[in-house]
Design a protein around this motif. Structure first.
Motif, PDB file in Angstrom:
ATOM      1  N   THR A  64       0.921  -1.089  -0.246  1.00 38.72           N
ATOM      2  CA  THR A  64      -0.026   0.359  -0.253  1.00 38.72           C
ATOM      3  C   THR A  64       0.588   1.277  -0.587  1.00 38.72           C
ATOM      4  O   THR A  64       1.272   1.456   1.127  1.00 38.72           O
ATOM      5  CB  THR A  64      -0.582   0.109   1.374  1.00 38.72           C
ATOM      6  OG1 THR A  64      -1.737  -1.146   0.851  1.00 38.72           O
ATOM      7  CG2 THR A  64      -1.628   1.004   1.211  1.00 38.72           C
ATOM      8  N   CYS A  65       0.448   1.891  -0.994  1.00 36.49           N
ATOM      9  CA  CYS A  65       2.111   3.305  -1.184  1.00 36.49           C
ATOM     10  C   CYS A  65       0.644   4.874  -0.538  1.00 36.49           C
ATOM     11  O   CYS A  65      -0.633   4.503  -1.274  1.00 36.49           O
ATOM     12  CB  CYS A  65       1.581   3.371  -2.571  1.00 36.49           C
ATOM     13  SG  CYS A  65       3.560   2.016  -2.651  1.00 36.49           S
ATOM     14  N   ARG A  66       1.335   5.241  -0.797  1.00 33.75           N
ATOM     15  CA  ARG A  66       0.598   6.936  -0.793  1.00 33.75           C
ATOM     16  C   ARG A  66       0.765   7.957  -0.608  1.00 33.75           C
ATOM     17  O   ARG A  66       1.787   7.969  -1.217  1.00 33.75           O
ATOM     18  CB  ARG A  66       0.378   7.041   1.111  1.00 33.75           C
ATOM     19  CG  ARG A  66      -1.130   6.345   2.020  1.00 33.75           C
ATOM     20  CD  ARG A  66      -0.642   6.070   3.515  1.00 33.75           C
ATOM     21  NE  ARG A  66      -2.070   4.979   3.538  1.00 33.75           N
ATOM     22  CZ  ARG A  66      -1.442   4.866   4.507  1.00 33.75           C
ATOM     23  NH1 ARG A  66      -0.122   4.434   4.135  1.00 33.75           N
ATOM     24  NH2 ARG A  66      -2.138   3.531   4.838  1.00 33.75           N
ATOM     25  N   GLU A 138      -4.944   6.342  -1.530  1.00 36.45           N
ATOM     26  CA  GLU A 138      -3.543   5.110  -1.601  1.00 36.45           C
ATOM     27  C   GLU A 138      -3.400   4.414  -2.972  1.00 36.45           C
ATOM     28  O   GLU A 138      -4.603   4.261  -3.584  1.00 36.45           O
ATOM     29  CB  GLU A 138      -4.118   4.086  -0.513  1.00 36.45           C
ATOM     30  CG  GLU A 138      -4.301   4.805   0.949  1.00 36.45           C
ATOM     31  CD  GLU A 138      -5.011   3.312   1.505  1.00 36.45           C
ATOM     32  OE1 GLU A 138      -4.289   4.268   3.083  1.00 36.45           O
ATOM     33  OE2 GLU A 138      -4.919   3.376   1.284  1.00 36.45           O
TER      34      GLU A 138
END
Length: 148
Positions: A64-66, A138
């Motif tokens: 998970t990237c933001r 995200e």
């Protein structure tokens, strides 16, 4: 798979995003930073499914990237965020990151993984990071590679 190196490689790929003229350059880290200089992309938490094939030959990771954008005003921040979350175009994080997949038959991320795919955008909302409010979202990335 070496997750620290994979996270750094994904952050490096995200740096290729081109934001509208007059906007600061996207800053990127492969880890959750103490504080951010907006707009900022970072790699956050992940889950690992071990042993998707026998003898440690395949693991599957969901990372998970933001991305967080400053809120000079509500609308302009969301317009910039929407451009980064689009499926294509110079401001698309998906397009920039997936350039690191390599050519067909090549390993992804410079040999760090077999392949990966930016699967979806989720969690489009206001985020608080170290006491500052940002509009953000995200990106979920599926990564596959050798487990050994």
């Amino acid at each position: 798979m070496q997750m620290a190196a994979i996270r750094d490689a994904i952050a490096d790929a995200a740096r290729a995003v081109v934001l509208p003229e007059g906007m600061p350059k996207l800053t990127c880290t492969g880890y959750v930073p103490d504080s951010v200089v907006a707009p900022h992309f970072f790699c956050g938490e992940y889950t690992v499914d071990f042993d998707k094939a026998m003898r440690r030959s395949l693991d599957e990771v969901e990372l998970t990237c933001r991305v967080l954008v400053g809120r000079a005003d509500d609308k302009s921040a969301q317009v910039i965020l929407d451009a980064m979350l689009s499926g294509s175009g110079p401001g698309s994080l998906k397009q920039a990151i997936e350039q690191a997949r390599g050519a067909p038959g090549e390993s992804a991320l410079g040999g760090l993984a077999d392949d990966f795919h930016v699967m979806r955008v989720q969690g489009y909302r206001w985020y608080e990071h170290q006491g500052t409010q940002f509009v953000g979202a995200e990106l979920a990335i599926k990564i596959i590679g050798e487990g050994a």
